[in-house]
Design a protein around this motif. Structure first.
Motif, PDB file in Angstrom:
ATOM      1  N   VAL A   1     -14.663 -95.546  30.747  1.00 25.83           N
ATOM      2  CA  VAL A   1     -14.982 -94.493  31.732  1.00 25.83           C
ATOM      3  C   VAL A   1     -15.481 -95.314  32.976  1.00 25.83           C
ATOM      4  O   VAL A   1     -16.768 -95.868  32.670  1.00 25.83           O
ATOM      5  N   ALA A   2     -14.923 -95.512  34.106  1.00 27.03           N
ATOM      6  CA  ALA A   2     -15.340 -96.316  35.114  1.00 27.03           C
ATOM      7  C   ALA A   2     -15.788 -97.580  35.084  1.00 27.03           C
ATOM      8  O   ALA A   2     -16.871 -98.029  35.182  1.00 27.03           O
ATOM      9  N   GLY A   3     -14.992 -98.301  33.955  1.00 29.46           N
ATOM     10  CA  GLY A   3     -15.204 -99.574  33.602  1.00 29.46           C
ATOM     11  C   GLY A   3     -16.297 -99.700  32.497  1.00 29.46           C
ATOM     12  O   GLY A   3     -16.589-100.988  32.229  1.00 29.46           O
ATOM     13  N   VAL A   4     -16.779 -98.603  31.756  1.00 34.98           N
ATOM     14  CA  VAL A   4     -17.816 -98.830  30.915  1.00 34.98           C
ATOM     15  C   VAL A   4     -17.319 -98.345  29.717  1.00 34.98           C
ATOM     16  O   VAL A   4     -16.715 -97.313  29.650  1.00 34.98           O
ATOM     17  N   ARG A   5     -17.569 -99.043  28.617  1.00 33.51           N
ATOM     18  CA  ARG A   5     -16.821 -98.754  27.189  1.00 33.51           C
ATOM     19  C   ARG A   5     -17.971 -97.723  26.643  1.00 33.51           C
ATOM     20  O   ARG A   5     -19.256 -97.866  26.592  1.00 33.51           O
ATOM     21  N   ILE A   6     -17.631 -96.667  26.266  1.00 35.17           N
ATOM     22  CA  ILE A   6     -18.502 -95.655  25.714  1.00 35.17           C
ATOM     23  C   ILE A   6     -17.949 -95.066  24.104  1.00 35.17           C
ATOM     24  O   ILE A   6     -16.855 -94.819  23.984  1.00 35.17           O
ATOM     25  N   ALA A   7     -18.995 -95.461  23.272  1.00 34.41           N
ATOM     26  CA  ALA A   7     -18.798 -95.321  21.633  1.00 34.41           C
ATOM     27  C   ALA A   7     -18.987 -93.880  21.388  1.00 34.41           C
ATOM     28  O   ALA A   7     -19.831 -93.289  21.944  1.00 34.41           O
ATOM     29  N   PHE A   8     -18.218 -93.316  20.614  1.00 37.95           N
ATOM     30  CA  PHE A   8     -18.365 -91.840  20.207  1.00 37.95           C
ATOM     31  C   PHE A   8     -18.069 -91.825  18.713  1.00 37.95           C
ATOM     32  O   PHE A   8     -17.387 -92.351  18.060  1.00 37.95           O
ATOM     33  N   ARG A   9     -18.453 -90.696  17.978  1.00 35.82           N
ATOM     34  CA  ARG A   9     -17.775 -90.394  16.756  1.00 35.82           C
ATOM     35  C   ARG A   9     -17.330 -89.215  16.801  1.00 35.82           C
ATOM     36  O   ARG A   9     -17.604 -88.278  17.667  1.00 35.82           O
ATOM     37  N   LEU A  10     -16.619 -88.580  15.659  1.00 35.27           N
ATOM     38  CA  LEU A  10     -15.873 -87.243  15.779  1.00 35.27           C
ATOM     39  C   LEU A  10     -16.868 -86.260  14.925  1.00 35.27           C
ATOM     40  O   LEU A  10     -17.529 -86.785  14.189  1.00 35.27           O
ATOM     41  N   PRO A  11     -16.842 -85.053  15.547  1.00 36.05           N
ATOM     42  CA  PRO A  11     -17.784 -83.954  14.969  1.00 36.05           C
ATOM     43  C   PRO A  11     -17.448 -83.503  13.462  1.00 36.05           C
ATOM     44  O   PRO A  11     -16.341 -83.840  13.089  1.00 36.05           O
ATOM     45  N   ASP A  12     -18.445 -83.310  12.756  1.00 32.49           N
ATOM     46  CA  ASP A  12     -18.264 -82.915  11.432  1.00 32.49           C
ATOM     47  C   ASP A  12     -19.025 -81.343  11.062  1.00 32.49           C
ATOM     48  O   ASP A  12     -19.200 -80.971  12.148  1.00 32.49           O
ATOM     49  N   THR A  13     -18.906 -80.855   9.845  1.00 28.46           N
ATOM     50  CA  THR A  13     -19.586 -79.729   9.726  1.00 28.46           C
ATOM     51  C   THR A  13     -20.838 -79.705  10.170  1.00 28.46           C
ATOM     52  O   THR A  13     -21.532 -78.613  10.328  1.00 28.46           O
ATOM     53  N   GLY A  14     -21.522 -80.675   9.742  1.00 24.98           N
ATOM     54  CA  GLY A  14     -23.128 -80.552  10.164  1.00 24.98           C
ATOM     55  C   GLY A  14     -23.252 -80.351  11.663  1.00 24.98           C
ATOM     56  O   GLY A  14     -24.309 -79.836  12.111  1.00 24.98           O
ATOM     57  N   ASP A  15     -22.518 -81.019  12.659  1.00 24.74           N
ATOM     58  CA  ASP A  15     -22.419 -80.622  14.112  1.00 24.74           C
ATOM     59  C   ASP A  15     -22.412 -79.236  14.143  1.00 24.74           C
ATOM     60  O   ASP A  15     -22.800 -78.391  15.229  1.00 24.74           O
ATOM     61  N   LEU A  16     -21.247 -78.681  13.629  1.00 25.85           N
ATOM     62  CA  LEU A  16     -21.107 -77.234  13.922  1.00 25.85           C
ATOM     63  C   LEU A  16     -22.339 -76.305  13.269  1.00 25.85           C
ATOM     64  O   LEU A  16     -22.559 -75.384  13.993  1.00 25.85           O
ATOM     65  N   ARG A  17     -22.759 -76.867  12.342  1.00 24.22           N
ATOM     66  CA  ARG A  17     -24.241 -76.058  11.901  1.00 24.22           C
ATOM     67  C   ARG A  17     -25.185 -76.066  12.837  1.00 24.22           C
ATOM     68  O   ARG A  17     -26.037 -75.107  13.178  1.00 24.22           O
TER      69      ARG A  17
END
Length: 241
Positions: free
Chosen positions: A108-124
């Motif tokens: 995004v705008a020349g910056v690399r942003i790492a992320f992970r995918l949501p899991d059931t714990g996130d929904l909780r």
């Protein structure tokens, strides 16, 4: 901790999953079902990203229903009419579109942003959040290594699009046209709920079969469940004769 996966069509598994699920809410049921069908410990099942989770549960749903279409229900957003929606388990997404060994990141705008995918714990973690906007940013914060500080609306949209592209099975929606008012309603497909409904229906049917055959022949529950479906059906017919 990895355990042995089981066949979702196994009647003993169906009854065990139903008995435990009766005491649980929707998120815990999803973990219970995934833990059993994928052979995972509960902690690992909780941390499984939603696309992988629902792919495994869709496979179990297909097995349990022998590949036949099942009925889902959606309430029309226009007139409130309850609409029946056929769902074909075999058509549900399977597997991610990302390489599990590669880190997930987006630029995004020349910056690399790492992320992970949501899991059931996130929904909780989102369960007590009534504000959709607040829930959206809380989810992003949980899925980014450094939280959502410094992430603006543009970056958030790019990250969310990358998440959906990497794991399309995590957020499957259906568009349903109402025959009464012609309005189109978009609804999220809840794979764990669909599987649970099938488990519950099948478990109650199995208990009825055990009840009838136990009274007719004096067999125990394990005796009845050890019979093939064809033999159970034949004995039920004889018992009713």
């Amino acid at each position: 901790m990895m355990r042995q996966a089981v066949d979702a069509a196994d009647p003993s598994w169906t009854l065990a999953a139903w008995e435990r699920g009766l005491r649980e809410g929707p998120l815990d049921r999803a973990v219970t079902l995934l833990s059993a069908v994928a052979g995972l410990g509960r902690e690992e099942a909780e941390r499984t990203e939603l696309g992988d989770r629902d792919a495994a549960l869709a496979t179990a749903l297909e097995r349990l229903t022998a590949g036949t279409a099942i009925r889902g229900c959606v309430r029309c957003g226009g007139c409130g009419e309850q609409l029946d929606v056929p769902v074909h388990p075999a058509a549900l997404p399977r597997g991610p579109r990302y390489h599990p060994a590669r880190p997930l990141e987006v630029e995004v705008a020349g910056v690399r942003i790492a992320f992970r995918l949501p899991d059931t714990g996130d929904l909780r973690a989102l369960a007590g959040t009534d504000d959709p906007r607040a829930g959206r940013w809380l989810l992003l914060a949980r899925c980014l290594p450094d939280g959502a500080d410094g992430i603006d609306e543009e970056a958030a949209a790019v990250i969310e699009a990358a998440m959906e592209e990497a794991s399309p099975g995590a957020a499957v929606t259906l568009a349903v046209d109402c025959p009464v008012c012609a309005a189109s309603t978009v609804a999220a497909l809840d794979v764990p709920a669909l599987l649970w409904a099938q488990v519950q229906t099948r478990a109650l049917a199995l208990l009825q079969e055990v009840h009838v055959l136990a009274r007719a022949y004096g067999w125990t529950e394990p005796d009845v469940l050890a019979l093939s479906p064809a033999r159970r059906a034949a004995y039920l017919e004889l018992a009713d004769a």
